[in-house]
Design a protein around this motif. Structure first.
Motif, short mmCIF file in Angstrom:
data_model
loop_
_atom_site.label_atom_id
_atom_site.label_comp_id
_atom_site.label_asym_id
_atom_site.label_seq_id
_atom_site.Cartn_x
_atom_site.Cartn_y
_atom_site.Cartn_z
N THR A 423 44.21 -22.20 69.05
CA THR A 423 44.13 -23.37 67.69
C THR A 423 44.42 -22.97 66.46
O THR A 423 44.80 -23.07 65.09
N GLY A 424 44.19 -20.89 67.36
CA GLY A 424 44.56 -20.01 65.91
C GLY A 424 42.98 -19.91 65.38
O GLY A 424 42.72 -19.50 64.41
N LEU A 425 42.01 -20.33 65.72
CA LEU A 425 40.64 -20.10 64.69
C LEU A 425 39.99 -19.07 65.40
O LEU A 425 39.97 -18.02 64.64
N GLY A 426 40.17 -18.35 66.32
CA GLY A 426 40.04 -16.94 66.94
C GLY A 426 40.18 -16.24 66.04
O GLY A 426 39.60 -15.15 65.03
N LEU A 427 41.60 -15.74 64.66
CA LEU A 427 42.07 -15.27 64.57
C LEU A 427 41.63 -15.61 62.99
O LEU A 427 40.61 -13.57 62.27
N ALA A 428 40.99 -16.28 62.22
CA ALA A 428 40.75 -17.32 61.53
C ALA A 428 39.12 -15.87 61.30
O ALA A 428 39.30 -16.01 60.17
N ILE A 429 38.61 -16.18 62.58
CA ILE A 429 36.73 -16.32 62.24
C ILE A 429 37.32 -14.44 62.11
O ILE A 429 36.57 -14.31 61.54
N SER A 430 37.47 -13.98 62.77
CA SER A 430 38.22 -12.56 62.95
C SER A 430 38.28 -12.10 61.66
O SER A 430 37.68 -11.14 61.28
N ALA A 431 39.47 -12.40 61.36
CA ALA A 431 39.24 -11.70 59.45
C ALA A 431 38.12 -12.54 58.84
O ALA A 431 38.02 -11.13 58.02
N GLU A 432 37.76 -13.64 58.97
CA GLU A 432 36.12 -13.85 57.70
C GLU A 432 35.65 -12.39 57.89
O GLU A 432 34.64 -12.32 56.94
N LEU A 433 35.21 -12.48 59.17
CA LEU A 433 33.63 -11.67 59.40
C LEU A 433 33.99 -10.15 59.19
O LEU A 433 33.83 -9.42 58.59
N ILE A 434 35.24 -9.18 59.19
CA ILE A 434 35.95 -8.46 58.95
C ILE A 434 35.45 -8.46 57.56
O ILE A 434 35.44 -6.98 56.05
N ARG A 435 36.42 -9.41 56.73
CA ARG A 435 35.83 -9.79 54.86
C ARG A 435 34.86 -8.99 54.99
O ARG A 435 35.04 -8.70 53.81
N GLY A 436 34.13 -9.58 55.36
CA GLY A 436 32.16 -9.67 55.51
C GLY A 436 31.81 -8.37 55.14
O GLY A 436 30.62 -8.15 54.83
N HIS A 437 32.97 -7.46 55.83
CA HIS A 437 32.23 -6.35 55.92
C HIS A 437 32.66 -5.63 54.84
O HIS A 437 32.59 -4.42 54.41
N GLY A 438 33.43 -6.21 53.82
CA GLY A 438 34.57 -4.92 53.16
C GLY A 438 35.79 -4.92 53.86
O GLY A 438 36.39 -4.57 52.85
N GLY A 439 35.85 -4.89 54.93
CA GLY A 439 37.52 -4.82 55.24
C GLY A 439 38.51 -5.73 55.25
O GLY A 439 38.76 -6.70 54.22
N ARG A 440 39.28 -4.96 56.28
CA ARG A 440 40.67 -5.81 55.86
C ARG A 440 41.12 -5.75 57.32
O ARG A 440 40.93 -5.26 58.04
N LEU A 441 42.30 -6.96 57.90
CA LEU A 441 42.19 -7.43 59.53
C LEU A 441 43.56 -7.63 59.72
O LEU A 441 43.95 -7.89 58.62
N GLU A 442 44.57 -6.37 59.53
CA GLU A 442 46.00 -6.76 58.97
C GLU A 442 46.88 -6.99 60.38
O GLU A 442 46.79 -6.12 61.81
N LEU A 443 48.09 -7.36 60.71
CA LEU A 443 48.89 -7.34 61.53
C LEU A 443 49.89 -5.95 61.45
O LEU A 443 50.97 -6.45 60.31
N ASN A 444 50.03 -5.15 62.06
CA ASN A 444 50.75 -4.03 61.95
C ASN A 444 52.68 -3.81 62.69
O ASN A 444 53.41 -3.85 61.39
N ARG A 445 52.55 -4.39 63.22
CA ARG A 445 53.86 -5.18 63.69
C ARG A 445 54.36 -5.95 64.86
O ARG A 445 52.50 -5.62 65.47
N SER A 446 54.30 -6.83 64.91
CA SER A 446 55.04 -7.48 66.24
C SER A 446 56.51 -8.06 66.74
O SER A 446 57.11 -8.04 65.71
#
Length: 466
Positions: A423-446
């Protein structure tokens, strides 16, 4: 009135244009005054000369000559008639002639230039002026005169002209400024006031602007603003309905999860059945029910109004990653995956331990599932370190990489799933949790060599709201 406001800038531009208009009026006016002054002196000198030439006397009384020259305001008069140049009237010159000016065919620029030369020089000089006699009283007439009276006259005339033009320009500027205020500034202020009012309650239809500007450009802006506000209000209402629908879906998912959990228990028992048909169907049934239960759980997790704010504490990162790896290694199919942890044992970070566990676990699980889908041996590496401003965590694998469509909507729920049934919810929730820390989650390469995610946590205490 502020200088950087529209009214302030218009006032500055108006002042500049008024000054330029004053110069455009003043300079030609002074040049014209000088020319008229010289023409008047030439005419007076011609009249005095003709009155003398009309007599039969070869000489003239010195007192009369001085009186004629004084009335004409000149020192000498030379008149050329019938190709004969004749000094008609003369008197001693106090100094040498400093310049000669021929005003018969002088251009506007030369007249302005000559006038400015006299105006900026405070000293008195003797000049020769050459002109054309009036009423065909000869071919050429020449006079010599002082520059001081000309300069005084130009100054007085310039001050009168400057005062008059300044009054006219001032009245024009005030009227123009008031007109611009009425036609432009006031409607713009009204537009800004509507925007501010709408921003306070965008769901209120009554705050949508009603276009009524008479100026075409402002009317177009008001029409565009009204369309945008109408669309935004409709979108906000739709969002509110979707939020209500989401709450209903969450409730349904909760009940459905309980039902599916019960069904999963019965399906697990079907695996031990001796019936060959049941044995073949049981794994597919179990997998289908498992995916349905997972969908319900992720929908419930994402359907919450907001994640709780992170409870920050200091802890060593290596043991937390070891827990994640150990949990993934215990799952079926993990034998094809090698796990590498490249984290210093004493690396201490500040974060919410449970939320960070969920993020890293989701990234590692996605990588493991991508490798298992290929059926080939692969590697997952988790590394970490710190800079002066951030802690960073790297999760990378040697899998096939993410599809291009998945990368376009990577952190969007229900659109970023890369595997079948995801569903893609895992990454959406993970990015939201990291933003709550004031940080960021990025895809560096694929790419075909694998996928690498980078997670950054700030070392400062400030955090963004979830």
């Amino acid at each position: 009135m502020k200088i950087n406001s529209l009214s302030g800038r218009f006032l500055i531009l108006t002042t500049i244009f008024v000054v330029l208009a004053e110069l455009l009026i003043l300079l030609p006016g002074i040049a014209t005054y000088r020319e008229n002054y010289l023409l008047t002196r030439l005419e007076r000198a011609q009249i005095a000369s003709l009155s003398l030439l009309a007599t039969d006397q070869s000489t003239i009384d010195p007192d009369l000559e001085n009186e004629l020259l004084a009335n004409a305001g000149v020192y000498n008069v030379v008149l050329r008639r019938d190709a004969v140049r004749q000094l008609v009237l003369s008197s001693p010159l106090p100094e040498a002639i400093s310049g000669t000016y021929d005003i018969r065919n002088a251009s506007l620029w030369s007249r302005i230039h000559d006038a400015l030369r006299i105006l900026i020089d405070p000293e008195n000089h003797i000049i020769r002026v050459v002109g054309e006699p009036v009423q065909r009283g000869g071919q050429v007439i020449e006079i010599t005169l002082d520059t001081k009276p000309i300069r005084i006259g130009m100054i007085e005339y310039g001050l009168r002209l400057l005062t008059l033009s300044a009054v006219i320009s001032g009245i024009t500027a005030v009227l123009l400024f008031a007109l611009v205020q009425r036609l432009m500034v006031t409607p713009i202020k009204r537009l800004v006031a509507h925007m501010s009012s709408y921003s306070e309650a965008p769901e209120d239809n009554r705050r949508i602007i009603a276009p009524n500007a008479r100026i075409q450009e402002l009317r177009v802006a008001e029409d565009a603003l009204a369309d945008m506000q109408t669309q935004l209000t409709a979108a906000l209402r739709q969002k509110e309905r979707l939020a209500q629908l989401g709450q209903a879906v969450a409730k349904i998912s909760h009940d459905l999860r309980n039902i599916l959990t019960t069904a999963q228990l019965f399906a697990d028992r079907m695996e031990f059945s001796e019936d060959p048909v049941v044995k073949r169907a049981a794994p597919k049934l179990i997998n289908s029910i498992g995916r349905a239960v997972n969908l319900c759980e992720t929908t419930l997790a994402f359907g919450k109004a907001e994640e709780p704010p992170p409870s920050l504490s200091r802890f060593m990162l290596a043991p937390l990653v070891a827990e994640v790896v150990e949990s993934e290694q215990s799952l079926e199919g993990a034998g094809l995956v090698d796990f590498i942890v490249d984290i210093a044992p004493n690396l201490t970070i500040r974060a919410d331990r449970e939320q960070l566990y969920r993020v890293i676990s989701n990234l590692v699980r996605n990588a493991r599932q991508a490798l298992e889908a290929t059926g080939e041996h692969g590697t997952i590496e988790v590394g970490a370190g710190e800079t002066r401003d951030d802690w960073w965590i790297r999760v990378q694998d040697t899998g096939p990489g993410l599809p291009a469509k998945t990368r376009e909507h990577l952190f969007q729920p229900f659109t970023g799933g890369s595997r079948k049934g995801g569903t893609g919810l895992g990454l959406a929730i993970s990015a939201e949790l990291i933003r709550g820390h004031g940080g960021r989650l990025e895809l560096n390469r694929s790419d075909e060599t694998g996928t690498q995610f980078m997670l950054y946590l700030p070392q400062e205490l400030s955090m963004q709201p979830v």
